[in-house]
Write a protein that holds these residues in place. Structure first.
Motif, PDB file in Angstrom:
ATOM      1  N   ALA A  52      -5.931  -3.599  10.119  1.00 21.71           N
ATOM      2  CA  ALA A  52      -5.809  -3.146  11.521  1.00 21.71           C
ATOM      3  C   ALA A  52      -4.515  -2.822  10.788  1.00 21.71           C
ATOM      4  O   ALA A  52      -3.682  -2.013  10.606  1.00 21.71           O
ATOM      5  N   ARG A  53      -3.691  -4.464  10.044  1.00 16.62           N
ATOM      6  CA  ARG A  53      -2.392  -3.932   9.215  1.00 16.62           C
ATOM      7  C   ARG A  53      -2.609  -2.544   8.454  1.00 16.62           C
ATOM      8  O   ARG A  53      -1.651  -1.993   8.394  1.00 16.62           O
ATOM      9  N   MET A  54      -2.999  -2.853   7.536  1.00  9.08           N
ATOM     10  CA  MET A  54      -3.194  -1.201   6.237  1.00  9.08           C
ATOM     11  C   MET A  54      -3.815  -0.352   6.701  1.00  9.08           C
ATOM     12  O   MET A  54      -3.726   0.247   6.139  1.00  9.08           O
ATOM     13  N   GLY A  55      -4.059  -0.257   8.131  1.00 15.34           N
ATOM     14  CA  GLY A  55      -4.373   1.049   8.250  1.00 15.34           C
ATOM     15  C   GLY A  55      -3.400   1.857   9.176  1.00 15.34           C
ATOM     16  O   GLY A  55      -3.424   3.061   9.450  1.00 15.34           O
ATOM     17  N   GLN A  56      -2.037   0.761   9.242  1.00 19.84           N
ATOM     18  CA  GLN A  56      -0.961   1.680  10.039  1.00 19.84           C
ATOM     19  C   GLN A  56      -0.363   2.320   8.107  1.00 19.84           C
ATOM     20  O   GLN A  56       0.020   1.614   7.278  1.00 19.84           O
ATOM     21  N   ILE A  57       0.279   3.506   8.750  1.00 26.64           N
ATOM     22  CA  ILE A  57       0.690   4.321   7.462  1.00 26.64           C
ATOM     23  C   ILE A  57       1.744   3.390   7.112  1.00 26.64           C
ATOM     24  O   ILE A  57       1.889   3.045   5.566  1.00 26.64           O
ATOM     25  N   GLY A  58       2.684   2.679   8.016  1.00 25.97           N
ATOM     26  CA  GLY A  58       3.765   2.211   7.871  1.00 25.97           C
ATOM     27  C   GLY A  58       4.037   1.199   6.661  1.00 25.97           C
ATOM     28  O   GLY A  58       4.362   0.824   5.633  1.00 25.97           O
ATOM     29  N   TYR A  59       2.867   0.266   7.698  1.00 25.66           N
ATOM     30  CA  TYR A  59       2.353  -0.905   6.181  1.00 25.66           C
ATOM     31  C   TYR A  59       1.673  -0.845   4.559  1.00 25.66           C
ATOM     32  O   TYR A  59       2.234  -1.410   4.249  1.00 25.66           O
ATOM     33  N   PHE A  60       0.660   0.222   5.135  1.00 25.03           N
ATOM     34  CA  PHE A  60       0.346   0.411   3.892  1.00 25.03           C
ATOM     35  C   PHE A  60       1.257   1.097   2.743  1.00 25.03           C
ATOM     36  O   PHE A  60       1.137   0.526   1.691  1.00 25.03           O
ATOM     37  N   SER A  61       2.252   1.744   3.283  1.00 25.05           N
ATOM     38  CA  SER A  61       2.845   2.188   2.239  1.00 25.05           C
ATOM     39  C   SER A  61       4.198   1.827   1.629  1.00 25.05           C
ATOM     40  O   SER A  61       4.549   1.218   0.305  1.00 25.05           O
ATOM     41  N   LEU A  62       4.265   0.289   2.312  1.00 24.65           N
ATOM     42  CA  LEU A  62       4.719  -0.528   2.303  1.00 24.65           C
ATOM     43  C   LEU A  62       4.511  -1.223   1.106  1.00 24.65           C
ATOM     44  O   LEU A  62       4.597  -2.077  -0.215  1.00 24.65           O
ATOM     45  N   ARG A 112      -6.809   0.285  -5.362  1.00 25.79           N
ATOM     46  CA  ARG A 112      -8.831   0.833  -4.964  1.00 25.79           C
ATOM     47  C   ARG A 112      -8.138   0.220  -3.492  1.00 25.79           C
ATOM     48  O   ARG A 112      -9.600   0.041  -3.156  1.00 25.79           O
ATOM     49  N   VAL A 113      -7.949  -1.689  -3.707  1.00 23.41           N
ATOM     50  CA  VAL A 113      -8.272  -2.896  -2.341  1.00 23.41           C
ATOM     51  C   VAL A 113      -7.517  -1.906  -1.478  1.00 23.41           C
ATOM     52  O   VAL A 113      -8.364  -2.400   0.089  1.00 23.41           O
ATOM     53  N   ALA A 114      -6.413  -1.399  -2.221  1.00 22.91           N
ATOM     54  CA  ALA A 114      -5.576  -1.160  -0.710  1.00 22.91           C
ATOM     55  C   ALA A 114      -6.158  -0.003   0.260  1.00 22.91           C
ATOM     56  O   ALA A 114      -5.812  -0.091   1.316  1.00 22.91           O
ATOM     57  N   VAL A 115      -6.446   0.889  -0.807  1.00 24.56           N
ATOM     58  CA  VAL A 115      -7.701   1.704  -0.418  1.00 24.56           C
ATOM     59  C   VAL A 115      -8.321   1.435   0.991  1.00 24.56           C
ATOM     60  O   VAL A 115      -8.715   2.255   2.475  1.00 24.56           O
ATOM     61  N   ALA A 116      -8.965   0.704  -0.036  1.00 28.57           N
ATOM     62  CA  ALA A 116     -10.883   0.128   0.657  1.00 28.57           C
ATOM     63  C   ALA A 116     -10.362  -0.491   2.216  1.00 28.57           C
ATOM     64  O   ALA A 116     -10.781  -0.394   3.333  1.00 28.57           O
ATOM     65  N   MET A 117      -8.773  -1.111   2.209  1.00 34.49           N
ATOM     66  CA  MET A 117      -8.695  -1.848   3.243  1.00 34.49           C
ATOM     67  C   MET A 117      -8.362  -1.048   4.443  1.00 34.49           C
ATOM     68  O   MET A 117      -8.078  -1.250   5.917  1.00 34.49           O
ATOM     69  N   SER A 118      -7.801   0.349   4.011  1.00 32.45           N
ATOM     70  CA  SER A 118      -6.843   0.529   4.885  1.00 32.45           C
ATOM     71  C   SER A 118      -7.621   1.168   5.655  1.00 32.45           C
ATOM     72  O   SER A 118      -7.928   2.150   7.329  1.00 32.45           O
ATOM     73  N   GLY A 119      -8.862   1.967   5.309  1.00 34.11           N
ATOM     74  CA  GLY A 119      -9.874   2.988   6.463  1.00 34.11           C
ATOM     75  C   GLY A 119      -9.465   4.364   6.132  1.00 34.11           C
ATOM     76  O   GLY A 119     -10.145   5.197   6.961  1.00 34.11           O
ATOM     77  N   MET A 120      -8.717   4.992   5.681  1.00 37.60           N
ATOM     78  CA  MET A 120      -7.844   5.740   6.107  1.00 37.60           C
ATOM     79  C   MET A 120      -8.248   6.311   5.580  1.00 37.60           C
ATOM     80  O   MET A 120      -8.231   8.421   5.291  1.00 37.60           O
ATOM     81  N   PHE A 121      -8.849   6.358   3.650  1.00 35.97           N
ATOM     82  CA  PHE A 121      -9.330   7.506   3.060  1.00 35.97           C
ATOM     83  C   PHE A 121     -10.906   7.547   2.588  1.00 35.97           C
ATOM     84  O   PHE A 121     -11.442   6.357   2.970  1.00 35.97           O
TER      85      PHE A 121
END
Length: 121
Positions: A52-62, A112-121
């Protein structure tokens, strides 16, 4: 008094970037500890919450910026420590190449892990 020696060219770009990344890392680390250790206690951290946190673009970018900045800061510090210890010539170039490759692999895996955890891509 002992003479001060540093492999950093004083006021050069690596010297400057090392200090800027240190300030950024202190700020993001404080944010991390407050968010994940005081607001949410360790027992409350879950995989779903991380997604859920990684799905937020601001948190993901940070977090991606934190990854890249931390990798650069750490490897640049190790490299300069080795240079301060007397690394020179061909060995210096080989170590620089190995550390650069290791940094790029670390960042690639982290992304790779960040993108997988985000579910955005």
């Amino acid at each position: 008094m002992a003479e001060h020696y540093s492999s950093f060219e004083h006021k050069g770009w690596r010297w400057f970037v090392q200090r800027i990344t240190a300030v950024f890392l202190v700020g993001v680390l404080a944010f991390h500890f407050i968010t994940l250790h005081f607001v949410n206690h360790a027992a409350e951290i879950s995989f779903a919450g991380t997604e859920a946190r990684m799905g937020q673009i601001g948190y993901f970018s940070l977090m991606v910026t934190f990854l890249i900045t931390g990798a650069f800061h750490g490897v640049n510090g190790v490299y300069n420590g080795l240079v301060n210890m007397g690394l020179k010539g061909t060995q210096k170039k080989i170590v620089a190449a190995i550390l650069t490759i290791a940094t790029l692999l670390l960042i690639a895996q982290g992304l790779r892990v960040a993108v997988a955890m985000s579910g955005m891509f």
